[in-house]
Write an enzyme that holds these catalytic residues in place. Structure first.
Site, PDB file in Angstrom:
ATOM      1  NE  ARG A  45      -3.668  -2.378  -0.086  1.00 36.84           N
ATOM      2  CZ  ARG A  45      -3.368  -3.478  -0.765  1.00 36.84           C
ATOM      3  NH1 ARG A  45      -2.251  -3.546  -1.477  1.00 36.84           N
ATOM      4  NH2 ARG A  45      -4.163  -4.519  -0.750  1.00 36.84           N
TER       5      ARG A  45
ATOM      6  CB  SER B   2      -9.539  -1.291   3.859  1.00 40.41           C
ATOM      7  OG  SER B   2     -10.252  -2.371   3.301  1.00 40.41           O
TER       8      SER B   2
ATOM      9  CD  GLU C 179      -5.534  -0.116   2.921  1.00 39.95           C
ATOM     10  OE1 GLU C 179      -6.174  -0.231   1.860  1.00 39.95           O
ATOM     11  OE2 GLU C 179      -5.262  -1.082   3.661  1.00 39.95           O
TER      12      GLU C 179
END
EC number: 1.3.1.98
Length: 321
Positions: free
Chosen positions: A181, A230, A304
């Site tokens: 990520r 998320s 995130e």
């Protein structure tokens, strides 16, 4: 004949803006443009007409001014005080798609879902996972977005960027420093075009997989709510076999509320704006979840979702001292 440059606002830093063929707006509302529906304004918002317009603008912009690029603002909290400096949003001039024999070339503003559908229609396999990512291709590259067992680094050949100095660069996947990520895009760079690889074959196969992905998202995620996707990264499997949502659930956070923000009952790695949340409510709820998970499991969850801007009580936008 080239269109005339749009008038430039003259308040605050907006008076320092170079001319553009696209749109410049001072004190532009950003909250309604985010998936959470919260957050303060951009000091200046630029919607460039095309890559050349963006390049000339950045090349002439005073280097000390901060620049932030927003995609579809799906995985983002903009704080209540807004974003100082220049916010860039790509639109129609960055949404072209060209299907090739073994891949697809697309603009940074293209929706991930749209790219997945074009690839599937051409019989290109391997890009179906993009149907599970609610954002734009530029944002997907910036964060090495992934879902359903694949991520951008697996399929990217190259990304074309305009850097903070206004230069065009084509970077191969090896130069982007992808990790979980994250990428190592140069600070202030804007992804304007990419090439993604696909495996030629029967269009029925990727189309069927996209249908499966859509059904899985609908069944397991609060897709119809005001959310940011998320919230926390999954921990390193070497630390724990549990996913972030499991740790949050075990810490007793399912349904937890602060102000107008709530941990989703359906998937507790999603935070929701139930209707009256501020950005501060959502961020505070996330931090409370992190605290409770750390207390119950010893695991430090990492955000995130990107959190950008100035807390409301510290706002100094619009040219204030």
């Amino acid at each position: 004949m080239m269109a005339a440059a749009n008038p430039i606002p003259t308040t605050g830093i907006a008076g320092l803006m170079p001319p553009v063929r696209g749109r410049l707006e001072a004190n532009a509302a950003l909250g309604p443009q985010t998936w959470f529906g919260v957050g303060g304004p951009a000091e200046v918002l630029l919607r460039p007409a095309d890559a050349d317009d963006l390049s000339s603008f950045l090349g002439a912009l005073p280097p000390e001014l901060p620049v932030v690029t927003l995609g579809k603002a799906s995985n983002l909290i903009i704080r209540d005080g807004g974003l100082p400096g220049v916010v860039i949003r790509l639109a129609r001039g960055f949404s072209g798609i060209v299907v090739e024999a073994d891949g697809i070339v697309c603009g940074g503003a293209c929706l991930d879902m749209t790219v997945a559908e074009h690839a599937a229609g051409a019989g290109l396999r391997g890009l179906e996972f993009l149907a599970g990512i609610p954002g734009s291709i530029g944002g997907a590259v910036a964060m090495n977005a992934g879902a359903y067992g694949a991520e951008i680094t697996d399929v990217l050949d190259w990304a074309e960027i305009v850097n903070r100095s206004g230069e065009f660069l084509r970077l191969p996947v090896e130069a982007l420093g992808f990790g979980y990520r994250r990428s190592s895009l140069p600070e202030g760079a804007v992804v304007v075009r990419v090439r993604l690889r696909g495996e030629p074959g029967d269009p029925a196969i990727p189309r069927a997989r996209i249908v499966e992905i859509r059904a899985a998202r609908e069944a397991s995620q609060p897709t119809r709510a005001r959310t940011g996707g998320s919230t926390f990264r999954n921990p390193d499997p070497a630390t724990t076999p549990l996913k972030a949502w499991q740790l949050i659930d075990e810490a007793g956070c399912r349904g937890l509320e602060i102000g107008g923000a709530q941990v989703s009952e359906k998937h507790c790695n999603f935070l929701l704006n139930t209707g009256a949340a501020s950005a501060a409510d959502i961020e505070a709820l996330g931090e409370e979840v992190r605290r409770r998970v750390a207390d119950s499991s010893g695991i430090d969850l990492h955000w995130e979702i990107r959190r950008l801007g100035v807390p409301g009580h510290l706002a100094t936008l619009g040219g204030a001292a």
